[in-house]
Write a protein that holds these residues in place. Sequence first.
Motif, short mmCIF file in Angstrom:
data_model
loop_
_atom_site.label_atom_id
_atom_site.label_comp_id
_atom_site.label_asym_id
_atom_site.label_seq_id
_atom_site.Cartn_x
_atom_site.Cartn_y
_atom_site.Cartn_z
N GLU A 105 3.17 -12.77 3.26
CA GLU A 105 4.40 -13.25 2.65
C GLU A 105 4.98 -12.24 1.66
OE1 GLU A 105 3.59 -16.99 0.86
OE2 GLU A 105 3.29 -18.05 2.76
N GLU A 106 4.17 -11.24 1.29
CA GLU A 106 4.61 -10.24 0.33
C GLU A 106 5.31 -9.09 1.06
OE1 GLU A 106 4.49 -10.37 -2.91
OE2 GLU A 106 3.38 -12.28 -3.03
N GLN A 107 6.64 -9.07 0.98
CA GLN A 107 7.40 -8.01 1.64
C GLN A 107 6.99 -6.62 1.16
OE1 GLN A 107 10.70 -8.27 3.61
NE2 GLN A 107 9.77 -10.18 4.26
N VAL A 108 6.73 -6.49 -0.14
CA VAL A 108 6.38 -5.19 -0.70
C VAL A 108 5.07 -4.69 -0.10
CG1 VAL A 108 5.74 -3.96 -2.79
CG2 VAL A 108 7.60 -5.62 -2.85
N VAL A 109 4.10 -5.59 0.06
CA VAL A 109 2.81 -5.21 0.64
C VAL A 109 2.99 -4.73 2.07
CG1 VAL A 109 0.56 -6.07 1.39
CG2 VAL A 109 1.46 -6.73 -0.85
N LEU A 110 3.73 -5.49 2.87
CA LEU A 110 3.94 -5.13 4.27
C LEU A 110 4.68 -3.81 4.40
CD1 LEU A 110 4.83 -8.56 5.92
CD2 LEU A 110 2.72 -7.25 6.15
N LEU A 111 5.72 -3.62 3.58
CA LEU A 111 6.47 -2.37 3.63
C LEU A 111 5.60 -1.18 3.25
CD1 LEU A 111 9.90 -3.49 2.14
CD2 LEU A 111 9.51 -2.61 4.44
N ARG A 112 4.73 -1.37 2.25
CA ARG A 112 3.83 -0.29 1.85
C ARG A 112 2.86 0.06 2.97
NH1 ARG A 112 0.88 -2.59 -2.13
NH2 ARG A 112 2.61 -2.33 -3.59
N LEU A 113 2.31 -0.97 3.61
CA LEU A 113 1.37 -0.73 4.70
C LEU A 113 2.04 -0.01 5.86
CD1 LEU A 113 -0.60 -4.10 4.75
CD2 LEU A 113 -1.53 -1.86 4.20
N LEU A 114 3.25 -0.47 6.24
CA LEU A 114 3.95 0.15 7.35
C LEU A 114 4.33 1.59 7.03
CD1 LEU A 114 6.22 -2.83 8.47
CD2 LEU A 114 4.18 -1.97 9.62
N THR A 115 4.71 1.83 5.76
CA THR A 115 5.06 3.19 5.35
C THR A 115 3.84 4.10 5.43
OG1 THR A 115 6.80 2.39 3.87
CG2 THR A 115 5.96 4.61 3.47
N GLU A 116 2.69 3.60 5.00
CA GLU A 116 1.46 4.39 5.08
C GLU A 116 1.09 4.68 6.53
OE1 GLU A 116 -1.46 2.16 3.01
OE2 GLU A 116 -0.67 2.60 1.01
N MET A 117 1.28 3.68 7.40
CA MET A 117 0.91 3.86 8.80
C MET A 117 1.87 4.81 9.51
SD MET A 117 -0.33 -0.02 9.76
CE MET A 117 -1.19 0.41 11.28
N ALA A 118 3.08 4.95 8.96
CA ALA A 118 4.05 5.88 9.56
C ALA A 118 3.58 7.32 9.45
CB ALA A 118 5.41 5.71 8.90
N GLU A 119 2.64 7.59 8.52
CA GLU A 119 2.14 8.94 8.34
C GLU A 119 1.12 9.32 9.42
OE1 GLU A 119 0.57 9.01 4.42
OE2 GLU A 119 2.52 8.64 3.45
#
Length: 344
Positions: free
Chosen positions: A263-277
């Motif tokens: 439910e935490e948008q910030v958490v999901l965005l951070r995870l997806l950003t990290e995985m983009a690397e």
Amino acid sequence: MGEDRRLDVLRAIVEDYVATREPVGSRALAERHHLGVSPATIRNDMAALEEAGLIVAPHTSAGRVPTDKGYRTFVDHLSRVRPLSAAERRAITALLADAVDLDDVVDRAVRLIAQLTHQVAVVQYPSLRRSALRHVELVPVAERRLLVVIITATGRVEQRTLELSETVDEATVARLRLRLNAAAVGLRLSDLDTVREQLVEQMGSDGSTTASHDAELVGTVLDAIAQTLAQESEERVVVAGTANLARSADFTLTVSPVLEALEEQVVLLRLLTEMAEDEAAVAVRIGRENRYEPLVEASIVSSGYGDGAAVARVGAVGPLRQDYPATIAAVRAVARYLTRILAG
């Protein structure tokens, strides 16, 4: 040879455990899989896998289950991603092809991933900061007011109304529109400054009023485009299929921390950003690789989509015990279809 055989044993343990949810023993492996060795050799291989931290005995039974490290080794040594069935490919094409706009595309994609994987699906909206320009429309709405309509390569449409310091005629606006689309289409936020001087020079060569007026108009419009593309607040994710995870029996304690994290948008965005690397076409984070305590019993599979460089990601969140080849195939397929749709 022994290392390859142990990988075969690990692969068999993972596949059986995913299918049955029961710890896997050497006798079951010998009966179900054609490993070409005796049960005694399989037991020796299982002992070596356990010593390496790839499998573990959950209790005193003879069976073993994969660890986080075991799942990681299994995923890293996948020889091929299981292809989607013809019915699944038709379902993806039929559902996404009829989408009417970007919101509809995202909504359909997230529901589709949830249906294909039986997990929680996550789709990130295309990032304006990473999106290339497809078209810029300039519309005079008053003597000193200009409407700027920005269309990105991912289909997002944004608009800004600018208050100008001087009156601008329609002919000047038309020239700037023509020059701007010729020079800036296909560029991203980081590239916009490279065309500023070029546009000022071209506007002057077209015979417009004064150089200072040209420079101010070009600068005002480009600044508006840059500010719009830089809006981080526009980045968000859409989630579907939480009921799939709520019904799962694969969590040691409770699924609540996982659901709360989703439910935490910030958490999901951070995870997806990290995985983009991750350089892989499909990135997989398993258990404690997520580095976020509520997700230590979950795995995340994600892939980027977008024309050229990926501008956003899609993914699935599920338990450690899951059919990784099938999940990877579904996420990769939907990402590819999204790229194709948005490019068109």
